[in-house]
Design an enzyme around this catalytic site. Structure first.
Site, PDB file in Angstrom:
ATOM      1  CB  VAL A   1      -0.910  -0.088   1.254  1.00 16.70           C
ATOM      2  CG1 VAL A   1      -1.816   1.315   1.329  1.00 16.70           C
ATOM      3  CG2 VAL A   1      -1.624  -1.248   1.162  1.00 16.70           C
TER       4      VAL A   1
ATOM      5  CB  CYS B   1      -3.548  -6.651   1.819  1.00 20.33           C
ATOM      6  SG  CYS B   1      -3.151  -5.290   3.270  1.00 20.33           S
TER       7      CYS B   1
ATOM      8  CG  ASN C   1       6.178 -11.730  -0.974  1.00 19.69           C
ATOM      9  OD1 ASN C   1       4.954 -11.474  -0.281  1.00 19.69           O
ATOM     10  ND2 ASN C   1       7.386 -11.252  -0.647  1.00 19.69           N
ATOM     11  N   GLY C   2       8.078 -13.468   0.993  1.00 20.45           N
ATOM     12  CA  GLY C   2       8.476 -13.483   2.477  1.00 20.45           C
ATOM     13  C   GLY C   2       9.731 -13.674   2.784  1.00 20.45           C
TER      14      GLY C   2
END
Length: 250
Positions: free
Chosen positions: A2, A82, A181-182
């Site tokens: 965001v 999210c 991801n991560g």
């Protein structure tokens, strides 16, 4: 993420071995209804490949937003990951972790109106890995072009370890490309992710915000990256492309 990864930042990333860049998460219902909201997304001939990342819970909203943006991007992503509380309350982002049918319908709606590749980004289900697998399988049935999996649940802190096993399970459960991801803050982190999961690609968010040159092997942000970002932020490029007004939606 965001508010981050806007045009200037994406352009800097492309100097440092980033193959595909994503926009910040955009609310599909606002984007398709407000010309003012669409001014927040600009692109240009250098900004490619770029994936526009939408948050939505309604197939119609997502499809109309996709129609507007498709001529100006290389991919459309549905964010189902999210973890922020406001997003969960709005029934977007990680709220969709256990809503495989809703995700399925949104992917189908996008594929019905545009030919632009479509992806979904998810997190591990909070309590049941079978739900995670069910979600990706339904998305694949509707023609999703690739899947990104974050190896933490929405409840886990970013300091907690990423679960490589769920990422590997997702990769083995579908035939489309899978990105992971991560916890990616270095080339070594990316190499470990590839080795332990067998994924087709690796995504970084916080890692690139901290060091946009990490995929090029830099341990710290190079000064020239900071200087270029400041120059780009000082003014809009004359080649920037803005999206059309609402009457172009069908």
């Amino acid at each position: 993420m965001v508010r981050y990864s806007k045009g200037a930042f994406r352009e800097v990333l492309r100097d440092y071995n980033v193959d595909i860049a994503y926009t910040p998460m955009i609310l599909a219902d606002v984007f398709k209804s407000s010309e003012f909201a669409r001014t927040d997304y600009t692109t240009n001939d250098i900004d490619s490949p770029v994936v526009v990342q939408f948050a939505a819970h309604d197939p119609v909203d997502l499809a109309q937003a996709a129609q507007l943006v498709a001529p100006y991007c290389d991919g459309i992503d549905l964010n189902c990951g999210c973890p922020q509380k406001w997003a969960y309350k709005e029934r977007i982002g990680a709220y969709l972790s256990d809503k495989p049918e809703t995700v399925r319908e949104m992917v189908r709606a996008v594929k019905a109106v545009v030919s632009t590749p479509c992806s979904v980004k998810i997190r591990r289900h909070p309590t049941d890995d079978r739900q995670t697998i069910e979600l990706v399988k339904r998305a694949e049935m509707m023609g999703v072009d690739w899947i990104t999996i974050h190896g933490r649940t929405r409840h886990q802190k970013s300091t907690e370890p990423v679960d490589f096993n769920i990422i590997k399970m997702v990769k083995e459960s579908v035939g489309v490309p899978v990105l992971a991801n991560g916890g990616i803050f270095s080339v070594e982190d990316a190499d470990e992710m590839y080795e332990k999961t067998g994924v087709d690609g690796v995504m970084s968010a916080r890692g690139l915000l901290q060091n946009p040159a990490l995929f090029a092997g830099y341990e710290h942000t190079p000064l020239e990256a900071v200087q270029k970002y400041r120059q780009l932020r000082a003014g809009i490029r004359h080649t920037d492309i803005h999206l059309p007004p609402p009457h172009h939606v069908s």
